[in-house]
Design a protein around this motif. Structure first.
Motif, PDB file in Angstrom:
ATOM      1  N   ALA A   1      69.066  20.946 -12.827  1.00 45.17           N
ATOM      2  CA  ALA A   1      68.660  21.979 -11.862  1.00 45.17           C
ATOM      3  C   ALA A   1      69.601  22.048 -10.669  1.00 45.17           C
ATOM      4  CB  ALA A   1      67.233  21.712 -11.388  1.00 45.17           C
TER       5      ALA A   1
ATOM      6  N   HIS B   1      72.046  32.292  -3.467  1.00 44.87           N
ATOM      7  CA  HIS B   1      72.228  31.068  -2.689  1.00 44.87           C
ATOM      8  C   HIS B   1      73.164  31.313  -1.505  1.00 44.87           C
ATOM      9  CE1 HIS B   1      69.931  28.354  -5.149  1.00 44.87           C
ATOM     10  NE2 HIS B   1      70.602  28.672  -6.242  1.00 44.87           N
TER      11      HIS B   1
ATOM     12  N   ARG C   1      79.465  27.423  -3.441  1.00 42.87           N
ATOM     13  CA  ARG C   1      78.700  28.459  -4.146  1.00 42.87           C
ATOM     14  C   ARG C   1      79.539  29.711  -4.356  1.00 42.87           C
ATOM     15  NH1 ARG C   1      74.161  26.261  -6.495  1.00 42.87           N
ATOM     16  NH2 ARG C   1      72.905  25.129  -4.980  1.00 42.87           N
TER      17      ARG C   1
ATOM     18  N   ASN D   1      63.754  25.581  -8.372  1.00 42.85           N
ATOM     19  CA  ASN D   1      63.912  24.480  -9.318  1.00 42.85           C
ATOM     20  C   ASN D   1      62.568  23.846  -9.667  1.00 42.85           C
ATOM     21  OD1 ASN D   1      66.682  24.832  -9.365  1.00 42.85           O
ATOM     22  ND2 ASN D   1      67.076  23.291  -7.798  1.00 42.85           N
TER      23      ASN D   1
ATOM     24  N   THR E   1      65.810  18.239  -5.100  1.00 41.23           N
ATOM     25  CA  THR E   1      66.761  19.257  -4.642  1.00 41.23           C
ATOM     26  C   THR E   1      67.053  19.103  -3.156  1.00 41.23           C
ATOM     27  OG1 THR E   1      65.864  20.766  -6.313  1.00 41.23           O
ATOM     28  CG2 THR E   1      67.222  21.740  -4.606  1.00 41.23           C
TER      29      THR E   1
ATOM     30  N   ASP F   1      75.657  23.945 -10.458  1.00 38.96           N
ATOM     31  CA  ASP F   1      75.953  25.354 -10.186  1.00 38.96           C
ATOM     32  C   ASP F   1      75.751  26.221 -11.424  1.00 38.96           C
ATOM     33  OD1 ASP F   1      76.593  25.056  -7.505  1.00 38.96           O
ATOM     34  OD2 ASP F   1      78.677  24.541  -7.935  1.00 38.96           O
TER      35      ASP F   1
ATOM     36  N   GLY G   1      66.118  27.145  -3.016  1.00 35.87           N
ATOM     37  CA  GLY G   1      66.557  26.566  -4.273  1.00 35.87           C
ATOM     38  C   GLY G   1      65.604  25.500  -4.780  1.00 35.87           C
TER      39      GLY G   1
ATOM     40  N   PHE H   1      67.245  27.732 -18.889  1.00 38.80           N
ATOM     41  CA  PHE H   1      68.063  28.056 -17.717  1.00 38.80           C
ATOM     42  C   PHE H   1      68.622  29.476 -17.763  1.00 38.80           C
ATOM     43  CE2 PHE H   1      68.207  23.415 -17.190  1.00 38.80           C
ATOM     44  CZ  PHE H   1      67.931  23.344 -15.833  1.00 38.80           C
TER      45      PHE H   1
ATOM     46  N   ASN I   1      69.807  30.758 -12.459  1.00 36.79           N
ATOM     47  CA  ASN I   1      70.465  30.409 -11.207  1.00 36.79           C
ATOM     48  C   ASN I   1      71.220  31.606 -10.637  1.00 36.79           C
ATOM     49  OD1 ASN I   1      71.014  28.577  -9.204  1.00 36.79           O
ATOM     50  ND2 ASN I   1      72.871  27.791 -10.155  1.00 36.79           N
TER      51      ASN I   1
END
Length: 719
Positions: A441, A558, A597, A403, A120, A444, A399, A547, A553
């Motif tokens: 991961a 973010h 994002r 992840n 990441t 978006d 993040g 997920f 997410n």
């Protein structure tokens, strides 16, 4: 005629399609044909060497395939290194926990989490190679859990398969793919430079224009410049001529980002100047300086439009020298007693200096190979290298932690289900969940991509069943095998190059061959196929659940994290020295990620974007003021005047209004001192004062962004 008149618009549209559509299809079909040829070649070589899993060589080709030659090489190298690292860890884990599968799964889950965490934080195919090092352990070790003594045999076969796939893919790309990364770099750099010169010209010609359009242009150019860094890396891997120029290109790209910020500062400084009734600058000296800048920008645009040649390199080098001379002439005319004139001249000189630094890359690409007496002189090149640092990127620690934890939990849970159920084919489900938990991961919307991947797995299972049950029994040779699987792989590549069906194509590319498992001799076992298809498709479906349930997410989270990082870095600048290029590139990368994002989260919050760009410019001014301040003796009057501003900036998140007042007081004090100094010292003090005033203006306009790390704005975000 009248009956079909309504169809005329449709007919005209169809007539306009063929040329671009045929060109696009031609490029995609050529890429698909090259990929299939390389995959079948790898499969044939693996058959000839009698490897246990020859299909893995073909799968490797499908995974590293890319239309750009340099990207194939870069991805192949990182895949090979990741495979070696994963193979080593496979041997270590199996040697330590051969008799305790629970401990083996615990070690595997921790290793996968660490690799996902690191991937990441990395960029380009280094990220891919790192996460591959994690899930390679699953692909190697899981088939040998019940027979640990075969581990070295499995490792040797896996590394051999990957090596054959990489070599075949590289050879086909080298023989049948043009050096498109190098060509693309030259083309996109020329286009980016022309757009940048046009942007600078607009800022000087029409500073009263709508700021929102300029902001949109800056965002577009910033995204293109950051993408150029990756393209330069791929071109360096592809071309021996580009590799030595990597550092020069990065210095120029960092300066291109600097032009965006300097252009905005110059535009605002000119906007605040008094003007005549006709809209011209009231100060004739400054008006002449702007005219000279625009004339030089016009010449630069013409030179940049010429094709690469030694003559073009010499022309750009001469323009680089003239940009430097004009910047020095503008700075020499600074009068510390006239504040608006001081700021405008300082901003113009800064813009010219950044433009000069951008020309290093185009000159290096246009120049002939280095030789005695053939090097193109680059005025100011040493200064550019001294100022430049590394090409910085936003490090998403939050993040990465999410992840990494998600990958660890997903691996451990999938392994626990396999162990508790004692399902003989459960390891295939684990081998499906673990790679997906790492590879998706960084997306978006990983839950949406997992759905598309599941569709690809289902399609692969269907095509595999048809091939196994009805098509392959008609043939008894390798040529017949290629005749059956070749068209399906061709279709998979075409699906993968279309963004709307990319993950469906990836699913077919990888799992069609994996489920079919072509061997020598070929085994037609419907029961084995179904037992393999069920955990594979089930693992893809389980990925969707992972997920959606395990640390889903949070795109808005973010966004808030990026805003906090911007504010935190400004405070860190007060206590540490940062190279200008490091700051520029990292903050622009954050801006691109912030916008991406927000778009993914379907947010439209323009104030956040303006505040982020303001943070970028504030950092520029702090770095610049520190560099100028270093020339004055410590503990003197200048230090005492600047110290309140430094303390005020440290409270930017708590008292932005007080910060603005302190910055203006310090700037006025410096200007008072400058009025009694020698011209050279007066110009330096005036430049520091201009930076402080710029920071004060930016903080005043974006107070809500800086309050508590953007919490004032974050409260306005729908959560």
């Amino acid at each position: 005629m009248t009956r079909f008149a309504a169809l005329d618009p449709l007919w005209q549209r169809l007539r306009s399609w063929p040329r671009p559509l045929v060109g696009l299809l031609s490029a995609h079909w050529k890429h698909a044909a090259r990929t299939v040829a390389a995959a079948l070649s790898a499969l044939g070589i693996a058959y000839a060497l009698e490897l246990d899993m020859p299909f893995s060589a073909a799968v490797t080709v499908m995974l590293v395939a890319h239309p750009v030659h340099g990207m194939v090489l870069s991805k192949s190298i990182n895949r090979f290194l990741g495979t070696l690292a994963g193979a080593l860890v496979s041997v270590v884990l199996m040697g330590a926990f051969a008799q305790t599968p629970e401990m083996f799964m615990l070690g595997l889950s921790l290793w996968m989490g660490a690799c996902t965490f690191a991937s990441t934080l990395l960029r380009n195919f280094r990220s891919y190679g790192t996460v591959l090092a994690g899930y390679t352990v699953v692909l190697i070790a899981m088939p040998g859990v019940e027979a640990p003594d075969t581990m070295f045999h499995l490792v040797a076969n896996r590394v051999s398969d990957v090596t054959i796939g990489i070599v075949c893919s590289g050879l086909v790309a080298a023989l049948f793919t043009s050096r498109s990364a190098e060509r693309g770099l030259r083309h996109k750099l020329r286009g980016g430079m022309l757009d940048l010169v046009d942007y600078a010209g607009r800022a000087l010609r029409d500073p009263q224009a709508d700021g929102r359009s300029a902001e949109a242009i800056r965002r577009r150019l910033a995204a293109e410049i950051v993408a150029l860094d990756s393209l330069a890396e791929f071109a360096a891997a592809e071309s021996a001529a580009i590799a030595p120029l990597r550092d020069t290109l990065r210095i120029g790209l960092a300066a291109m980002l600097g032009v965006l910020a300097a252009g905005a500062s110059a535009e605002e400084a000119l906007r605040r100047l008094p003007r005549t009734e006709g809209g011209h600058l009231a100060d004739p000296g400054l008006a002449r300086a702007v005219t000279d800048c625009l004339g030089l920008l016009g010449e630069l645009a013409i030179a940049l439009g010429h094709p690469d040649s030694p003559a073009r390199a010499g022309e750009l080098a001469a323009l680089r020298q003239r940009l430097l001379a004009l910047a020095q002439r503008i700075e020499a005319g600074i009068d510390p007693t006239r504040l608006p004139d001081l700021v405008a001249r300082d901003r113009l000189a800064e813009l010219l200096d950044e433009l000069r630094a951008t020309l290093g890359g185009p000159i290096a690409l246009a120049a002939p190979p280095a030789g005695p007496g053939r090097a193109v002189p680059l005025p100011g090149a040493e200064e550019d290298r001294r100022r430049a640092g590394r090409f910085g990127f936003h490090l998403d620690w939050r993040g990465a932690a999410i992840n990494g934890v998600r990958a660890t939990l997903a691996t451990w849970v999938a392994g626990a289900v396999w162990i508790l159920t004692a399902w003989p084919y459960g390891w295939m489900m684990v081998a499906m969940v673990v790679p997906n938990a790492g590879l998706l991961a960084m997306r978006d919307h990983p839950e949406r991509d997992a759905v598309e991947l599941t569709k690809g797995c289902l399609l692969a299972a269907l095509l595999g069943w048809v091939s196994l049950a009805y098509l392959l029994p008609l043939f008894d040779s390798f040529a017949g095998l290629c005749l059956v699987i070749g068209p399906i792989l061709f279709l998979a590549v075409l699906l993968s190059v279309n963004p709307a069906t990319a993950f469906i194509g990836v699913g077919v590319s990888v799992f069609y061959l994996t489920l079919l498992t072509p061997s020598n001799p070929m085994v037609y076992n419907a029961s084995l196929f179904l037992n393999s298809a069920l955990p594979t498709v089930g693992g893809a479906a389980l990925t969707m659940v992972v997920f959606r349930v395990v640390l889903p997410n949070d795109l808005r989270g973010h966004v808030r994290a990026i805003v906090r990082a911007m504010r935190r870095d400004i405070l860190d600048l007060l206590n540490r020295d940062v190279a200008p290029s490091d700051w520029e590139t990292r903050m622009h990368d954050r801006m691109i990620r912030l916008i991406g994002r927000m778009r993914a989260a379907e947010m439209n919050h323009a104030e956040l974007i303006r505040g982020g760009f303001a943070a970028l410019r504030i950092g520029r001014e702090v770095i610049r003021a520190r560099r100028l301040h270093a020339g004055f003796p410590p503990g003197g009057l200048v230090d005492r005047l600047i110290e309140p501003s430094r303390h005020a900036l440290a409270r930017i998140d708590r008292a932005p209004r007080a910060t603005v007042r302190a910055l203006r007081l310090s700037a006025n004090g410096l200007l008072t001192v400058a009025a009694h100094e020698q011209p050279e010292r007066a110009a330096e003090l005036g430049a520091i004062a201009a930076s402080l005033l710029e920071v004060a203006m930016l903080v005043g306009r974006n107070r809500r962004f800086f309050q508590s790390g953007g919490r004032g704005l974050a409260r306005g975000l729908p959560c």
